[in-house]
Design a protein around this motif. Structure first.
Motif, mmCIF file in Angstrom:
data_model
loop_
_atom_site.group_PDB
_atom_site.id
_atom_site.type_symbol
_atom_site.label_atom_id
_atom_site.label_comp_id
_atom_site.label_asym_id
_atom_site.label_seq_id
_atom_site.Cartn_x
_atom_site.Cartn_y
_atom_site.Cartn_z
ATOM 1 N N VAL A 60 -9.322 -1.697 -15.106
ATOM 2 C CA VAL A 60 -10.506 -1.286 -15.558
ATOM 3 C C VAL A 60 -11.102 -0.508 -14.188
ATOM 4 C CG1 VAL A 60 -12.797 -2.104 -15.409
ATOM 5 C CG2 VAL A 60 -11.231 -3.292 -16.979
ATOM 6 N N SER A 61 -10.683 -1.033 -13.063
ATOM 7 C CA SER A 61 -11.034 -0.238 -11.882
ATOM 8 C C SER A 61 -9.864 0.331 -10.973
ATOM 9 C CB SER A 61 -11.787 -1.355 -10.928
ATOM 10 O OG SER A 61 -10.971 -2.376 -10.152
ATOM 11 N N GLY A 62 -8.632 0.039 -11.474
ATOM 12 C CA GLY A 62 -7.376 0.496 -10.533
ATOM 13 C C GLY A 62 -7.250 -0.363 -9.470
ATOM 14 N N ARG A 63 -7.843 -1.471 -9.245
ATOM 15 C CA ARG A 63 -7.497 -2.489 -8.282
ATOM 16 C C ARG A 63 -6.408 -3.209 -8.485
ATOM 17 N NH1 ARG A 63 -13.033 -5.537 -6.697
ATOM 18 N NH2 ARG A 63 -13.339 -5.455 -8.921
ATOM 19 N N THR A 64 -5.513 -3.723 -7.248
ATOM 20 C CA THR A 64 -4.601 -4.499 -7.465
ATOM 21 C C THR A 64 -4.575 -5.720 -6.382
ATOM 22 O OG1 THR A 64 -3.173 -2.994 -6.068
ATOM 23 C CG2 THR A 64 -3.004 -2.682 -8.327
ATOM 24 N N VAL A 65 -3.687 -6.709 -6.428
ATOM 25 C CA VAL A 65 -3.662 -7.695 -5.455
ATOM 26 C C VAL A 65 -3.446 -7.035 -4.027
ATOM 27 C CG1 VAL A 65 -2.420 -9.576 -4.584
ATOM 28 C CG2 VAL A 65 -2.816 -9.489 -6.990
ATOM 29 N N GLY A 66 -4.341 -7.205 -3.049
ATOM 30 C CA GLY A 66 -4.348 -6.859 -1.679
ATOM 31 C C GLY A 66 -5.264 -5.656 -1.470
ATOM 32 N N ALA A 67 -5.911 -5.322 -2.670
ATOM 33 C CA ALA A 67 -6.923 -4.401 -2.404
ATOM 34 C C ALA A 67 -8.146 -4.845 -1.679
ATOM 35 C CB ALA A 67 -7.502 -3.811 -3.692
ATOM 36 N N SER A 68 -8.926 -3.958 -0.935
ATOM 37 C CA SER A 68 -10.062 -4.589 -0.124
ATOM 38 C C SER A 68 -11.201 -4.796 -1.341
ATOM 39 C CB SER A 68 -10.443 -3.423 0.603
ATOM 40 O OG SER A 68 -11.882 -3.557 1.117
ATOM 41 N N ILE A 69 -12.105 -5.680 -0.799
ATOM 42 C CA ILE A 69 -13.434 -5.861 -1.621
ATOM 43 C C ILE A 69 -14.233 -4.565 -1.764
ATOM 44 C CG2 ILE A 69 -14.824 -6.683 0.437
ATOM 45 C CD1 ILE A 69 -15.962 -8.898 -1.669
ATOM 46 N N LEU A 70 -14.149 -3.658 -0.797
ATOM 47 C CA LEU A 70 -14.710 -2.457 -0.750
ATOM 48 C C LEU A 70 -14.478 -1.534 -1.659
ATOM 49 C CD1 LEU A 70 -15.322 -2.136 3.171
ATOM 50 C CD2 LEU A 70 -16.892 -3.494 1.548
ATOM 51 N N ASN A 71 -13.077 -1.685 -2.147
ATOM 52 C CA ASN A 71 -12.698 -0.815 -3.241
ATOM 53 C C ASN A 71 -13.160 -1.065 -4.595
ATOM 54 O OD1 ASN A 71 -11.180 0.229 -1.139
ATOM 55 N ND2 ASN A 71 -9.212 -0.547 -1.921
ATOM 56 N N GLY A 72 -14.001 -1.860 -4.949
ATOM 57 C CA GLY A 72 -14.557 -2.292 -6.428
ATOM 58 C C GLY A 72 -15.514 -1.205 -6.824
ATOM 59 N N PRO A 73 -15.734 -1.220 -8.126
ATOM 60 C CA PRO A 73 -16.603 -0.398 -8.745
ATOM 61 C C PRO A 73 -18.302 -0.416 -8.173
ATOM 62 C CG PRO A 73 -16.086 -2.102 -10.192
ATOM 63 C CD PRO A 73 -15.321 -2.643 -9.029
#
Length: 73
Positions: A60-73
């Motif tokens: 949905v957002s392209g995030r994966t485990v290890g991503a930053s909280i700031l990478n969210g939509p």
């Protein structure tokens, strides 16, 4: 202003790890129940630069485990 990190006791670290491990299957379950268009994310806010510790429907957002909280939509 720099923030000071407090060293956590081994008991607290172990408790946080156990809680996170217990929540992983719930993230997967919710992702399956709710459907493919809603992202479910479990964050560890003690490390915001790589806070995502479990994710369902990450496409949905392209995030994966290890991503930053700031990478969210």
């Amino acid at each position: 202003m720099a923030t000071k990190r407090t060293k956590l006791s081994p008991e607290i670290v172990a408790e946080r790890k156990a809680l996170t491990n217990a929540l992983h299957p719930i993230v997967r379950m919710l992702g399956g129940i709710i459907g493919p268009h809603i992202e479910i994310v479990l964050h560890d806010l003690t490390r915001p630069e790589s806070s995502v510790v479990a994710i369902a429907n990450g496409h949905v957002s392209g995030r994966t485990v290890g991503a930053s909280i700031l990478n969210g939509p």
